[in-house]
Enzyme design. Sequence first.
Site, mmCIF file in Angstrom:
data_model
loop_
_atom_site.group_PDB
_atom_site.id
_atom_site.type_symbol
_atom_site.label_atom_id
_atom_site.label_comp_id
_atom_site.label_asym_id
_atom_site.label_seq_id
_atom_site.Cartn_x
_atom_site.Cartn_y
_atom_site.Cartn_z
ATOM 1 C CD GLU A 44 -0.556 11.327 6.425
ATOM 2 O OE1 GLU A 44 0.160 11.013 5.654
ATOM 3 O OE2 GLU A 44 -0.125 10.679 7.509
ATOM 4 N N GLY A 90 3.992 8.036 2.428
ATOM 5 C CA GLY A 90 4.940 6.955 3.174
ATOM 6 C C GLY A 90 5.620 6.035 2.429
ATOM 7 N N GLY A 91 5.224 4.814 2.338
ATOM 8 C CA GLY A 91 5.937 3.618 1.791
ATOM 9 C C GLY A 91 6.434 3.838 0.276
ATOM 10 N N GLY A 105 -1.056 2.936 4.588
ATOM 11 C CA GLY A 105 -0.185 1.942 4.148
ATOM 12 C C GLY A 105 -1.199 0.423 3.897
ATOM 13 C CG HIS A 126 1.805 10.294 11.201
ATOM 14 N ND1 HIS A 126 1.372 9.161 11.351
ATOM 15 C CD2 HIS A 126 2.006 10.402 9.725
ATOM 16 C CE1 HIS A 126 1.146 8.507 10.140
ATOM 17 N NE2 HIS A 126 1.838 9.352 9.218
ATOM 18 C CG ASN A 176 6.305 9.908 7.577
ATOM 19 O OD1 ASN A 176 7.326 9.679 8.103
ATOM 20 N ND2 ASN A 176 5.188 9.631 8.043
ATOM 21 C CD1 TRP A 177 11.611 8.154 3.416
ATOM 22 C CD2 TRP A 177 13.780 8.042 4.139
ATOM 23 N NE1 TRP A 177 12.392 8.435 2.324
ATOM 24 C CE2 TRP A 177 13.481 8.169 2.706
ATOM 25 C CE3 TRP A 177 14.835 7.596 4.733
ATOM 26 C CZ2 TRP A 177 15.077 8.300 2.068
ATOM 27 C CZ3 TRP A 177 16.010 7.975 4.333
ATOM 28 C CH2 TRP A 177 16.131 8.132 2.736
ATOM 29 C CE LYS A 178 4.051 6.575 7.459
ATOM 30 N NZ LYS A 178 2.751 5.536 7.449
ATOM 31 C CB SER A 185 -2.715 4.150 -0.070
ATOM 32 O OG SER A 185 -2.642 3.249 1.027
ATOM 33 C CD GLU A 241 2.212 5.672 11.129
ATOM 34 O OE1 GLU A 241 3.395 5.769 11.016
ATOM 35 O OE2 GLU A 241 1.647 5.130 10.084
HETATM 36 P P1 13P Z 1 1.446 5.491 3.050
HETATM 37 O O1 13P Z 1 1.850 6.405 1.894
HETATM 38 O O2 13P Z 1 2.550 4.133 3.222
HETATM 39 O O3 13P Z 1 0.154 5.104 3.076
HETATM 40 O O4 13P Z 1 1.697 6.368 4.560
HETATM 41 C C1 13P Z 1 0.887 7.577 4.522
HETATM 42 C C2 13P Z 1 1.500 8.187 5.652
HETATM 43 O O5 13P Z 1 1.224 7.812 6.706
HETATM 44 C C3 13P Z 1 2.472 9.244 5.516
HETATM 45 O O6 13P Z 1 2.700 10.129 6.762
#
Ligand code: 13P
Length: 247
Positions: free
Chosen positions: A165, A231-232, A171, A95, A11-13, A210, A97
């Site tokens: 999640e 994510g990251g 993050g 998600h 997920n590149w957000k 994470s 977010e």
């Molecule tokens: P991180 O891997 O950056 O913690 O993000 C997880 C996430 O929200 C994937 O959708």
Amino acid sequence: MSAPKPLIAGNWKMNGVSASIAEAKAVAAGLGATPARVAICPPAILIHRLAEALAGGPVLVGGQDHHWDDSGAFTGDVSAEMLADAGASLVILGHSERRAGYRETDEIVASKVKAALRAGLEPIVCVGETLEQRKAGEALAVVTGQVRGSLPADLAGKAFSVAYEPVWAIGTGLTPTTPEIEEVHRAIRATLVELFGEAGKATPILYGGSVKPGNAAEILHADEVGGALVGGASLKADDFLGIIRAL
Ligand code: 13P
């Protein structure tokens, strides 16, 4: 029904511009043999170009969100059909977010899941508790409530996955212990079986929050973990490949 392959989705957000397409190509080039299905979910505006760059290869392209309606006067939004038309085959929905930042309720998420299915997209439906909810001993109730509320009956017989999640692990570099992950994933599994019967036994339950190359092997081999939503660490091909290779 044979068990679906584990799914590892990046997920590149709100990260990535044209130059990032090279990173996605490096993932495809470096993938080699893997038991996983691998997907990258870039910002909507990059889906078309990423799908063209990755066409015919092993890496799928997904969206991160879409509207619950199929078309209409919704300035600034994109529809599920538009994502599919641009080359997406999956989509992340619900998600945290989006739930926290855009007030998406379970009901809204369920409407979006229905829209995804109408467009032929495979939904990855996210659930997860906040730190306050975990500290209050409410994690299992919150997560299973989100599963019940966000998964419409239309999903019966369709390919989809659920991503657990924990909000406090996203993050932050923090992750639940393996027994904590397994406890929640088993509760999600029981709810899926309640909702979808035998088919609920096969739905992949991804873990996200994470996930890094260093902790991926332990997480991916935990009981009831059917992949990861990253994510990251999905922004750099080497890190993402390191996670996929831990499977
Ligand atoms: P991180 O891997 O950056 O913690 O993000 C997880 C996430 O929200 C994937 O959708």
